[in-house]
Design an enzyme around this catalytic site. Sequence first.
Site, mmCIF file in Angstrom:
data_model
loop_
_atom_site.group_PDB
_atom_site.id
_atom_site.type_symbol
_atom_site.label_atom_id
_atom_site.label_comp_id
_atom_site.label_asym_id
_atom_site.label_seq_id
_atom_site.Cartn_x
_atom_site.Cartn_y
_atom_site.Cartn_z
ATOM 1 N N ASP A 29 0.213 4.768 -8.296
ATOM 2 C CA ASP A 29 1.301 5.747 -8.209
ATOM 3 C C ASP A 29 2.139 5.784 -9.477
ATOM 4 O OD1 ASP A 29 0.526 6.545 -5.742
ATOM 5 O OD2 ASP A 29 2.277 5.791 -4.647
ATOM 6 N N LYS A 48 -4.287 -1.717 5.736
ATOM 7 C CA LYS A 48 -3.310 -2.455 6.554
ATOM 8 C C LYS A 48 -1.961 -2.400 5.854
ATOM 9 C CE LYS A 48 -1.992 -6.768 8.744
ATOM 10 N NZ LYS A 48 -0.589 -6.608 8.306
ATOM 11 N N SER A 108 -3.634 -5.180 2.703
ATOM 12 C CA SER A 108 -2.243 -5.619 2.736
ATOM 13 C C SER A 108 -1.643 -5.746 1.331
ATOM 14 C CB SER A 108 -2.158 -6.947 3.513
ATOM 15 O OG SER A 108 -0.837 -7.304 3.802
#
Length: 440
Positions: A311, A325, A300
Amino acid sequence: MKNTKMMVVGFVSAVAVSIALSTSLLAKSNTAVPAEASVEASRLQSLAKFTKVLGIVEQYNVDGLTIDQLIDKSLQGMLSNLDAHSTYMDKKSYDNLKTQTDGEFGGLGITVGMRDNALTVIAPIEGTPADKAGVKAGDIILKINDKSTLSMTIDDAVSLMRGTPKTPIDITIVRKGSADPIKFHIIRDIITVESVYTRTIGKDILYIRVTSFDKKVAADVKKAIKKHAAKTKGIILDLRNNPGGLLDQAVELTDLFVSEGVIVSQKGRNKADDITYSATKSSTITDLPLVVLVNEGSASASEIVSGALQDLKRGVIVGEKTFGKGSVQVVMPITETEGIKLTVARYYLPSGRTIQAVGVAPDIEVIAGEVKNHDKTFNIKEADLKKHLESELEKEGGMIDVTEANATNKTIITPEQMNKDIQLKEGVDIIKALIIVKGK
């Protein structure tokens, strides 16, 4: 009761006749049916089918369940079949949620989720009874006391594991690499967690461990970075076995390290649920080399932080693939004592990729502990998992030891401790190389 049954069946018959007549009239008409009318007719047919089945089950089921019980079971089945995290909460479940949110309760100190329809430990919380007993991320919970978990919901499992402090509970788990199920006898306790702590490694590396994302995480990490700013040349952010928490804290923590770009976005069926969270230059406090440690217990909010930093090319991610998740749940009350928890959106990282059921793959994969070869003997497909667990029921008869480290030294991590944790040691080697490159 007999009259009630007759009324239900009679209502079904009336609806069925009405739909049959409507269908006949529509067939004879050459007039095009508006899309809205077609959708409404489909809804009526579906509701009539549900009512018919409900009436039959109420009349003939051997257990003689009441209409209230049947409706509750119908709602439970509908929500649980949507995804692993949506669920219907009856009065007991709803009260448990309020207790977890607002009150103090006794428990084991583990976060669980559904993976391939099996109740799986996302992560044990450090220093809690489950952690001290030896429960690990990735363990599949086979039994809670004497109850099998094969058809159990997450909420039912959590309800069974929670209880009065100082009371015992037995859980039986299946673990990768272990030939037989393992049984743990654990004493429940009040769960209190130190969410952020820091250590130094050598003279110039700051180690920051985040165990969960509570409301003070970003502020505590910011304070730690500023406190050690004069000597720090590189930072290791340890998110292993961190099951997540508050989204805003994940965003704010990432924002400490990046000055621009999207951190995470959430997209749902309704445009009102679409939100984009971006970095702000004013919140960024460091551009030092950064390594982030993750494993299968990172979920999460941990995946949002590690995935965004990956990224945005801001840090090197080291360890193992994360849990996966990446969905957003909201709790909606339907009465004063009942509610539903419904998935309304999914998280997306800056590159547009999703976390859900995929997780974040590290830039450099390092298996925990001293294992040299990745053990793939437990690689079971979802279709075979239930059969495997059923057979386990029939025959059922390496990170740093943080608890020890906290007890002995609250300021440093020694070379001896690092040698027990290959992932951390690899992270330290990488951060040293990044420091050298940055200094040139």
